[in-house]
Design a protein around this motif. Structure first.
Motif, PDB file in Angstrom:
ATOM      1  N   LEU A  62      20.843  69.365  57.503  1.00 50.39           N
ATOM      2  CA  LEU A  62      20.804  67.868  58.114  1.00 50.39           C
ATOM      3  C   LEU A  62      22.298  68.237  58.529  1.00 50.39           C
ATOM      4  CD1 LEU A  62      18.573  65.873  56.516  1.00 50.39           C
ATOM      5  CD2 LEU A  62      17.605  68.488  58.132  1.00 50.39           C
ATOM      6  N   THR A  63      22.860  68.037  60.202  1.00 50.32           N
ATOM      7  CA  THR A  63      23.240  67.232  60.638  1.00 50.32           C
ATOM      8  C   THR A  63      23.808  65.616  60.132  1.00 50.32           C
ATOM      9  OG1 THR A  63      22.800  66.676  62.874  1.00 50.32           O
ATOM     10  CG2 THR A  63      23.378  68.533  62.254  1.00 50.32           C
ATOM     11  N   THR A  64      24.848  65.673  60.489  1.00 45.22           N
ATOM     12  CA  THR A  64      24.935  64.036  59.939  1.00 45.22           C
ATOM     13  C   THR A  64      24.141  63.219  61.256  1.00 45.22           C
ATOM     14  OG1 THR A  64      27.410  64.002  59.969  1.00 45.22           O
ATOM     15  CG2 THR A  64      26.605  62.360  60.494  1.00 45.22           C
ATOM     16  N   ARG A  65      24.072  63.366  62.033  1.00 44.92           N
ATOM     17  CA  ARG A  65      23.198  62.698  63.333  1.00 44.92           C
ATOM     18  C   ARG A  65      21.780  62.615  62.996  1.00 44.92           C
ATOM     19  NH1 ARG A  65      23.469  58.921  66.268  1.00 44.92           N
ATOM     20  NH2 ARG A  65      25.386  60.053  67.496  1.00 44.92           N
ATOM     21  N   GLU A  66      21.470  64.035  62.322  1.00 47.74           N
ATOM     22  CA  GLU A  66      19.972  63.128  61.250  1.00 47.74           C
ATOM     23  C   GLU A  66      20.382  62.805  60.724  1.00 47.74           C
ATOM     24  OE1 GLU A  66      18.723  68.214  62.503  1.00 47.74           O
ATOM     25  OE2 GLU A  66      20.014  68.106  61.365  1.00 47.74           O
ATOM     26  N   VAL A  67      20.794  62.637  59.840  1.00 45.16           N
ATOM     27  CA  VAL A  67      21.100  61.710  58.705  1.00 45.16           C
ATOM     28  C   VAL A  67      21.040  60.439  59.288  1.00 45.16           C
ATOM     29  CG1 VAL A  67      22.312  60.991  56.596  1.00 45.16           C
ATOM     30  CG2 VAL A  67      22.176  63.744  56.852  1.00 45.16           C
ATOM     31  N   GLN A  68      21.562  59.857  60.180  1.00 50.75           N
ATOM     32  CA  GLN A  68      21.818  58.749  60.826  1.00 50.75           C
ATOM     33  C   GLN A  68      20.286  58.336  61.154  1.00 50.75           C
ATOM     34  OE1 GLN A  68      26.478  59.917  63.199  1.00 50.75           O
ATOM     35  NE2 GLN A  68      25.217  57.847  63.721  1.00 50.75           N
ATOM     36  N   ASP A  69      19.811  59.193  61.394  1.00 48.58           N
ATOM     37  CA  ASP A  69      18.269  58.506  62.136  1.00 48.58           C
ATOM     38  C   ASP A  69      17.599  58.776  60.967  1.00 48.58           C
ATOM     39  OD1 ASP A  69      19.289  59.487  64.525  1.00 48.58           O
ATOM     40  OD2 ASP A  69      18.885  61.262  65.190  1.00 48.58           O
ATOM     41  N   LEU A  70      17.474  59.693  60.337  1.00 46.35           N
ATOM     42  CA  LEU A  70      16.376  59.364  58.958  1.00 46.35           C
ATOM     43  C   LEU A  70      16.704  58.302  58.081  1.00 46.35           C
ATOM     44  CD1 LEU A  70      16.269  63.235  57.631  1.00 46.35           C
ATOM     45  CD2 LEU A  70      14.542  61.957  58.315  1.00 46.35           C
ATOM     46  N   LEU A  71      18.363  57.845  58.183  1.00 45.14           N
ATOM     47  CA  LEU A  71      18.453  56.949  56.856  1.00 45.14           C
ATOM     48  C   LEU A  71      18.460  55.276  57.806  1.00 45.14           C
ATOM     49  CD1 LEU A  71      21.373  58.762  54.727  1.00 45.14           C
ATOM     50  CD2 LEU A  71      18.492  58.151  54.566  1.00 45.14           C
ATOM     51  N   LYS A  72      18.656  55.462  58.929  1.00 46.05           N
ATOM     52  CA  LYS A  72      18.950  54.310  60.474  1.00 46.05           C
ATOM     53  C   LYS A  72      20.369  53.798  59.817  1.00 46.05           C
ATOM     54  CE  LYS A  72      14.305  55.390  61.386  1.00 46.05           C
ATOM     55  NZ  LYS A  72      14.228  56.284  63.163  1.00 46.05           N
ATOM     56  N   LEU A  73      20.669  54.930  59.861  1.00 46.80           N
ATOM     57  CA  LEU A  73      22.588  53.942  59.711  1.00 46.80           C
ATOM     58  C   LEU A  73      23.382  54.416  60.751  1.00 46.80           C
ATOM     59  CD1 LEU A  73      22.727  55.049  55.722  1.00 46.80           C
ATOM     60  CD2 LEU A  73      22.030  52.806  57.032  1.00 46.80           C
ATOM     61  N   ASP A  74      24.588  54.021  61.303  1.00 45.54           N
ATOM     62  CA  ASP A  74      25.667  55.203  61.022  1.00 45.54           C
ATOM     63  C   ASP A  74      26.561  55.559  60.663  1.00 45.54           C
ATOM     64  OD1 ASP A  74      26.957  53.665  60.109  1.00 45.54           O
ATOM     65  OD2 ASP A  74      27.197  51.652  61.275  1.00 45.54           O
ATOM     66  N   ARG A  75      27.147  56.558  61.697  1.00 43.52           N
ATOM     67  CA  ARG A  75      28.404  57.932  61.651  1.00 43.52           C
ATOM     68  C   ARG A  75      28.979  57.110  60.385  1.00 43.52           C
ATOM     69  NH1 ARG A  75      32.611  61.136  62.794  1.00 43.52           N
ATOM     70  NH2 ARG A  75      32.748  59.335  64.567  1.00 43.52           N
ATOM     71  N   THR A  76      29.540  55.980  60.509  1.00 44.43           N
ATOM     72  CA  THR A  76      30.494  55.053  59.907  1.00 44.43           C
ATOM     73  C   THR A  76      30.128  55.429  57.913  1.00 44.43           C
ATOM     74  OG1 THR A  76      32.240  53.976  61.067  1.00 44.43           O
ATOM     75  CG2 THR A  76      32.195  53.357  58.781  1.00 44.43           C
ATOM     76  N   THR A  77      28.783  54.433  58.095  1.00 45.75           N
ATOM     77  CA  THR A  77      28.183  54.055  56.569  1.00 45.75           C
ATOM     78  C   THR A  77      27.971  55.804  55.639  1.00 45.75           C
ATOM     79  OG1 THR A  77      27.321  52.549  57.317  1.00 45.75           O
ATOM     80  CG2 THR A  77      26.455  53.205  55.903  1.00 45.75           C
ATOM     81  N   VAL A  78      27.656  56.203  56.556  1.00 48.53           N
ATOM     82  CA  VAL A  78      26.856  57.564  56.099  1.00 48.53           C
ATOM     83  C   VAL A  78      28.425  58.415  55.166  1.00 48.53           C
ATOM     84  CG1 VAL A  78      26.365  59.778  56.201  1.00 48.53           C
ATOM     85  CG2 VAL A  78      25.144  57.547  58.110  1.00 48.53           C
ATOM     86  N   TYR A  79      29.431  58.258  56.255  1.00 51.28           N
ATOM     87  CA  TYR A  79      30.460  58.948  55.529  1.00 51.28           C
ATOM     88  C   TYR A  79      30.839  58.168  54.445  1.00 51.28           C
ATOM     89  CZ  TYR A  79      31.133  62.760  59.318  1.00 51.28           C
ATOM     90  OH  TYR A  79      31.424  64.152  60.029  1.00 51.28           O
ATOM     91  N   ARG A  80      30.693  56.977  54.686  1.00 55.86           N
ATOM     92  CA  ARG A  80      31.297  56.267  53.569  1.00 55.86           C
ATOM     93  C   ARG A  80      30.619  56.318  51.456  1.00 55.86           C
ATOM     94  NH1 ARG A  80      30.737  51.636  55.734  1.00 55.86           N
ATOM     95  NH2 ARG A  80      32.642  50.874  56.143  1.00 55.86           N
ATOM     96  N   MET A  81      29.446  56.900  52.702  1.00 58.51           N
ATOM     97  CA  MET A  81      28.506  56.937  51.377  1.00 58.51           C
ATOM     98  C   MET A  81      29.094  58.270  50.911  1.00 58.51           C
ATOM     99  SD  MET A  81      24.328  56.177  52.890  1.00 58.51           S
ATOM    100  CE  MET A  81      23.571  56.917  51.429  1.00 58.51           C
ATOM    101  N   LEU A  82      29.776  59.101  51.181  1.00 54.15           N
ATOM    102  CA  LEU A  82      29.655  60.511  50.661  1.00 54.15           C
ATOM    103  C   LEU A  82      30.846  60.489  50.228  1.00 54.15           C
ATOM    104  CD1 LEU A  82      30.052  63.716  51.696  1.00 54.15           C
ATOM    105  CD2 LEU A  82      31.616  63.400  53.132  1.00 54.15           C
ATOM    106  N   LYS A  83      32.119  59.330  50.663  1.00 48.84           N
ATOM    107  CA  LYS A  83      33.299  59.179  50.047  1.00 48.84           C
ATOM    108  C   LYS A  83      33.116  58.416  48.425  1.00 48.84           C
ATOM    109  CE  LYS A  83      35.710  55.231  51.928  1.00 48.84           C
ATOM    110  NZ  LYS A  83      36.064  54.877  49.967  1.00 48.84           N
ATOM    111  N   GLU A  84      32.270  57.838  48.495  1.00 54.63           N
ATOM    112  CA  GLU A  84      32.006  57.010  47.044  1.00 54.63           C
ATOM    113  C   GLU A  84      30.785  57.199  46.564  1.00 54.63           C
ATOM    114  OE1 GLU A  84      30.004  53.457  48.514  1.00 54.63           O
ATOM    115  OE2 GLU A  84      31.615  52.185  48.811  1.00 54.63           O
ATOM    116  N   GLY A  85      30.414  58.572  46.948  1.00 56.79           N
ATOM    117  CA  GLY A  85      29.760  59.295  46.082  1.00 56.79           C
ATOM    118  C   GLY A  85      28.318  59.301  46.315  1.00 56.79           C
TER     119      GLY A  85
END
Length: 256
Positions: free
Chosen positions: A5-28
């Motif tokens: 999935l792209t970042t946009r698709e993850v945002q849509d599925l999880l109902k999160l903004d892009r910043t939060t998705v990348y923060r989840m990536l950074k935190e593992g």
């Protein structure tokens, strides 16, 4: 169905903004892979998050690149090349041996201005272990006032604790000196550590004897050098913090 999935698709599925998705990536909390310059995420893992499972529950291996988690910037608490240089000067001025260790007594630097007596002791495994035990015992002292103590070999040493941002980080130890020329049981010591007794006795005669004035001065210098190391450690920690913030911004600003 596309498994990545792209970042946009993850945002849509999880109902999160892009910043939060990348923060989840950074935190593992979310595992991503790089395809070219863009991030992709496993659909199965994202769906597991929707079900409330942890990322590891998917048991999925990477298809394109190894799983990527942004690694934090890490570094030793003290820049040891700077510590060694300052320590060398301090040892030459004070005419004693100096070493910087961890709070567990493990050396972080090379001994500066070491005497032949201590070099002989530390030439064997038993001798090195005994020295480290002596250094480790210093860490158990709760006060920060430098006080003269006696090592396992009968020589004197004094130490100062180094704290960076109120965290015990290291110890600065100045030693390998005597306060008088009273005889030591070098034969017993030589037997215990496995060196030649005569050679150890000859080396003892070369050990520096500090008078009361020099011992008092040594304590003053020791505290000043320890405080200098603390200042260096705090500045280094602040720099690492700034670099980490820049690194985090770079991750968040990467195009998808």
């Amino acid at each position: 169905m596309n498994d990545l999935l792209t970042t946009r698709e993850v945002q849509d599925l999880l109902k999160l903004d892009r910043t939060t998705v990348y923060r989840m990536l950074k935190e593992g909390r979310l595992t991503g892979v790089k395809v070219g310059q863009q991030w992709r995420f496993h659909r199965q893992e994202v769906e597991a998050l929707l079900r409330g499972a942890s990322p590891s529950a998917t048991g999925r291996s990477t298809l394109v690149d190894p799983p990527h988690r942004v690694q934090p910037l890490t570094s030793a608490p003290l820049p040891l090349h700077c510590v060694q240089a300052i320590q060398d000067v301090f040892a030459d001025l004070s005419r004693v041996g100096v070493v910087t260790t961890t709070t567990d007594g493990e050396p972080l630097t090379q001994v500066s201005n070491g005497c032949r007596f201590c070099a002989l002791i530390q030439s064997t495994d038993a001798g090195r272990a005994a020295c480290r035990a002596s250094w480790r015992a210093l860490a158990a002292r709760s006060d920060r006032t430098p006080r003269i103590a006696t090592c396992h070999a009968g020589l004197k040493y004094i130490h100062a604790r180094i704290e960076v941002n109120d965290h015990p980080t290291a110890m600065l130890i100045a030693g390998q000196f005597r306060v008088d020329d009273a005889p030591l049981d070098t034969r017993r010591l030589a037997h215990n550590i496995g060196v030649a007794p005569d050679e150890l006795e000859q080396a003892l005669a070369e050990v520096t004897i500090l008078d009361e004035r020099m011992r008092a001065q040594l304590g003053v210098w020791l505290k000043k050098v320890a405080h200098t190391f603390e200042d260096i450690g705090r500045e280094r920690a602040a720099m690492i913090g700034r670099l980490r913030a820049i690194s985090d911004l770079a991750v968040l600003d990467r195009p998808d």
